[in-house]
Design a protein around this motif. Structure first.
Motif, PDB file in Angstrom:
ATOM      1  N   GLU A  84      -6.204  16.852  33.313  1.00 33.14           N
ATOM      2  CA  GLU A  84      -7.245  17.585  33.037  1.00 33.14           C
ATOM      3  C   GLU A  84      -7.099  18.349  31.692  1.00 33.14           C
ATOM      4  OE1 GLU A  84      -5.873  17.303  35.715  1.00 33.14           O
ATOM      5  OE2 GLU A  84      -7.107  16.592  37.133  1.00 33.14           O
ATOM      6  N   GLU A  85      -5.779  19.047  31.498  1.00 36.05           N
ATOM      7  CA  GLU A  85      -5.852  20.165  30.291  1.00 36.05           C
ATOM      8  C   GLU A  85      -5.745  19.215  29.048  1.00 36.05           C
ATOM      9  OE1 GLU A  85      -3.108  23.356  32.512  1.00 36.05           O
ATOM     10  OE2 GLU A  85      -2.110  21.738  31.547  1.00 36.05           O
ATOM     11  N   LEU A  86      -5.309  18.015  29.188  1.00 40.98           N
ATOM     12  CA  LEU A  86      -5.181  17.064  27.865  1.00 40.98           C
ATOM     13  C   LEU A  86      -6.570  16.828  27.609  1.00 40.98           C
ATOM     14  CD1 LEU A  86      -3.404  15.863  25.564  1.00 40.98           C
ATOM     15  CD2 LEU A  86      -3.456  13.824  27.399  1.00 40.98           C
ATOM     16  N   LEU A  87      -7.285  16.184  28.551  1.00 41.03           N
ATOM     17  CA  LEU A  87      -8.680  15.899  28.329  1.00 41.03           C
ATOM     18  C   LEU A  87      -9.782  16.905  27.683  1.00 41.03           C
ATOM     19  CD1 LEU A  87      -9.174  13.540  31.333  1.00 41.03           C
ATOM     20  CD2 LEU A  87      -8.844  12.714  29.057  1.00 41.03           C
ATOM     21  N   ARG A  88      -9.386  18.191  28.393  1.00 39.17           N
ATOM     22  CA  ARG A  88     -10.143  19.287  27.933  1.00 39.17           C
ATOM     23  C   ARG A  88      -9.647  19.604  26.421  1.00 39.17           C
ATOM     24  NH1 ARG A  88      -9.415  22.482  31.726  1.00 39.17           N
ATOM     25  NH2 ARG A  88      -7.586  23.734  30.746  1.00 39.17           N
ATOM     26  N   THR A  89      -8.540  19.482  26.013  1.00 38.66           N
ATOM     27  CA  THR A  89      -7.964  19.880  24.519  1.00 38.66           C
ATOM     28  C   THR A  89      -8.541  18.873  23.660  1.00 38.66           C
ATOM     29  OG1 THR A  89      -5.961  20.790  25.686  1.00 38.66           O
ATOM     30  CG2 THR A  89      -5.894  20.211  23.449  1.00 38.66           C
ATOM     31  N   ILE A  98     -19.166  19.341  26.747  1.00 37.95           N
ATOM     32  CA  ILE A  98     -18.923  18.704  28.291  1.00 37.95           C
ATOM     33  C   ILE A  98     -20.149  19.246  29.067  1.00 37.95           C
ATOM     34  CG2 ILE A  98     -17.313  18.526  30.487  1.00 37.95           C
ATOM     35  CD1 ILE A  98     -16.133  17.743  27.884  1.00 37.95           C
ATOM     36  N   GLU A  99     -20.553  18.308  29.967  1.00 37.72           N
ATOM     37  CA  GLU A  99     -21.723  18.290  30.719  1.00 37.72           C
ATOM     38  C   GLU A  99     -21.042  18.171  32.299  1.00 37.72           C
ATOM     39  OE1 GLU A  99     -25.104  16.058  30.070  1.00 37.72           O
ATOM     40  OE2 GLU A  99     -25.418  16.865  27.868  1.00 37.72           O
ATOM     41  N   HIS A 100     -21.452  19.064  33.179  1.00 38.04           N
ATOM     42  CA  HIS A 100     -20.785  19.221  34.338  1.00 38.04           C
ATOM     43  C   HIS A 100     -21.793  19.337  35.467  1.00 38.04           C
ATOM     44  CE1 HIS A 100     -18.354  19.089  37.889  1.00 38.04           C
ATOM     45  NE2 HIS A 100     -18.571  20.483  38.202  1.00 38.04           N
ATOM     46  N   THR A 107     -14.591  17.642  35.847  1.00 38.30           N
ATOM     47  CA  THR A 107     -13.605  16.860  36.494  1.00 38.30           C
ATOM     48  C   THR A 107     -13.171  15.873  35.229  1.00 38.30           C
ATOM     49  OG1 THR A 107     -15.458  15.315  36.808  1.00 38.30           O
ATOM     50  CG2 THR A 107     -15.044  16.786  38.367  1.00 38.30           C
ATOM     51  N   VAL A 108     -12.329  15.031  35.612  1.00 36.01           N
ATOM     52  CA  VAL A 108     -11.542  14.121  34.748  1.00 36.01           C
ATOM     53  C   VAL A 108     -12.924  13.046  34.306  1.00 36.01           C
ATOM     54  CG1 VAL A 108     -10.081  11.934  34.388  1.00 36.01           C
ATOM     55  CG2 VAL A 108      -9.134  14.148  35.567  1.00 36.01           C
ATOM     56  N   LYS A 109     -13.585  12.697  35.071  1.00 36.35           N
ATOM     57  CA  LYS A 109     -14.751  11.834  34.912  1.00 36.35           C
ATOM     58  C   LYS A 109     -15.611  12.335  33.846  1.00 36.35           C
ATOM     59  CE  LYS A 109     -18.580   9.010  36.865  1.00 36.35           C
ATOM     60  NZ  LYS A 109     -19.353   9.461  36.006  1.00 36.35           N
ATOM     61  N   ASP A 110     -16.013  13.750  34.131  1.00 35.30           N
ATOM     62  CA  ASP A 110     -16.702  14.471  33.007  1.00 35.30           C
ATOM     63  C   ASP A 110     -16.308  14.373  31.482  1.00 35.30           C
ATOM     64  OD1 ASP A 110     -18.599  15.384  34.900  1.00 35.30           O
ATOM     65  OD2 ASP A 110     -17.384  16.874  35.494  1.00 35.30           O
ATOM     66  N   TYR A 111     -14.952  14.699  31.559  1.00 32.86           N
ATOM     67  CA  TYR A 111     -13.941  14.545  29.920  1.00 32.86           C
ATOM     68  C   TYR A 111     -14.381  13.161  29.593  1.00 32.86           C
ATOM     69  CZ  TYR A 111     -12.525  19.264  31.409  1.00 32.86           C
ATOM     70  OH  TYR A 111     -12.501  20.516  31.489  1.00 32.86           O
ATOM     71  N   VAL A 112     -13.920  12.135  30.452  1.00 32.98           N
ATOM     72  CA  VAL A 112     -14.003  10.772  30.027  1.00 32.98           C
ATOM     73  C   VAL A 112     -15.411  10.295  29.588  1.00 32.98           C
ATOM     74  CG1 VAL A 112     -13.358   8.490  30.574  1.00 32.98           C
ATOM     75  CG2 VAL A 112     -11.584  10.236  31.322  1.00 32.98           C
ATOM     76  N   ASP A 113     -16.336  10.722  30.296  1.00 30.25           N
ATOM     77  CA  ASP A 113     -17.754  10.177  29.943  1.00 30.25           C
ATOM     78  C   ASP A 113     -18.128  10.705  28.650  1.00 30.25           C
ATOM     79  OD1 ASP A 113     -17.802   8.616  32.276  1.00 30.25           O
ATOM     80  OD2 ASP A 113     -19.089   9.950  33.451  1.00 30.25           O
ATOM     81  N   ALA A 114     -17.941  12.166  28.500  1.00 30.05           N
ATOM     82  CA  ALA A 114     -18.223  12.605  27.222  1.00 30.05           C
ATOM     83  C   ALA A 114     -17.457  12.073  26.108  1.00 30.05           C
ATOM     84  CB  ALA A 114     -18.058  14.109  27.312  1.00 30.05           C
TER      85      ALA A 114
END
Length: 348
Positions: A84-89, A98-100, A107-114
């Motif tokens: 999660e921290e890597l994807l946010r970085t 990021i839209e949550h 979530t991980v899905k939020d980061y990956v989709d964005a």
């Protein structure tokens, strides 16, 4: 401190990864070429490894100056992160919003989709995307697997995310693990940056002194340069530390040239090892014990001294305790030993 003494505009041997001071040896040119090739090759992973201080980060900084203009770059220099921290970085580096939806954190899905939406949008306008991860040997297996999944987004012609992993030799061993086989097969270019040979070490010192403004002959004699290569093992960061301290030592002594003796003394100050420092923080032993011909004699002497010490300790422990003499009540009192007896009075 010593720059003006040697006619320099600035200190030439800083350990900061300044691209101006990058000496492009054949090895460094090949490393840079691999990075540039990977960016143009259509995505996947590029691997750059090397020993500590070999110049990987400096090559990367030089690469960033030559990267094609139509590239978005995300740079991660502290990879000790969770998934999660890597994807946010990565999202922050690419400036991806990021839209949550719903309560709690993204979530991980939020980061990956964005990220996927961002990569597709950039591809539609002809821009490439490069993610650089330094010190990649610190990545966990879970994070490496997530990085592999990020490269799944692709078109018929190319992958939409290029990932460059820069790390120490442990990174190569990590990618040989069976669970990381899928990632290893996506490495399209890899290069291991080795240390400099003696010729390149001399050229490296000359190059950095020239960039710093030297216009006179090199202030290192031949013996000093040979010692620098041997004591530094050709590792650029070690060369920098050693040369900087040697120039400071020559300046302190008022000597315009650095000789082998000054290099030896500098090595003792900056390296904590047998040939270049106080091993274990202890005193320096005489040089004769290092001679291969005399090592058996030194070992025999050490063994003999050790056995003698053990024999003395055993003899001391086996001695019977002395018994105090018995005295009758009428016996005269014992006098103190001479060294503890009170001094005689000067009065008659």
């Amino acid at each position: 401190m010593y720059a003006q003494f040697f006619g320099l505009a600035q200190a030439p041997f800083s350990i900061a990864p300044d691209p101006r001071y990058l000496y492009m040896s054949e090895r460094h040119r090949e490393a840079l070429a691999h990075l540039l090739y990977g960016v143009r090759a259509g995505g996947g992973f590029v691997l750059l490894t090397g020993e500590i201080g070999a110049g990987k980060t400096t090559v990367c900084r030089c690469f960033l100056e030559r990267i094609p203009k139509r590239c978005n770059v995300a740079y991660v220099f502290n990879p000790k992160l969770t998934v999660e921290e890597l994807l946010r970085t990565v999202c922050e580096e690419f400036q991806v919003p990021i839209e949550h939806l719903g309560p709690g954190q993204a979530t991980v899905k939020d980061y990956v989709d964005a990220l996927n939406a961002f990569l597709l949008r950039m591809h539609s306008v002809g821009r490439n995307n490069v993610l650089i991860i330094d010190e990649a040997q610190n990545l966990s297996a879970d994070v490496l697997e997530q990085l592999r999944l990020l490269t799944n987004l692709e078109t018929h012609e190319r992958k939409l995310l290029q990932i460059i992993l820069i790390g120490q030799p442990e990174l190569r061993r990590m990618l040989r693990r069976p669970e990381l086989e899928q990632l290893a097969q996506r490495v399209i270019a890899r290069y291991h940056l080795q240390a400099l040979d003696e010729k390149d070490t001399v050229a490296y010192v000359r190059h950095r002194m020239g960039v710093a403004g030297l216009s006179t002959p090199l202030p290192f004699d031949r013996g000093a340069l040979q010692r620098i290569h041997r004591l530094s093992r050709g590792v650029p960061r070690r060369i920098n530390l050693l040369c900087d301290r040697a120039l400071l030592g020559a300046y302190a002594c008022g000597q315009p040239r650095v000789d082998a003796r000054i290099v030896e003394r500098a090595a003792r100050e900056v390296f904590d090892e047998e040939d270049g420092g106080l091993a274990g923080g202890g005193r320096w032993w005489p040089r004769w014990h290092r001679s291969p011909a005399l090592r058996p004699l030194a070992a025999a002497l050490a063994t003999g001294l050790g056995l003698a010490g053990l024999g003395y300790a055993a003899w001391t422990l086996s001695r019977p305790e002395p018994t105090a003499p018995t005295h009758s009540p009428a016996a005269a009192p014992r006098t103190a030993p001479p060294h503890l007896a009170p001094a005689a009075s000067a009065d008659p």
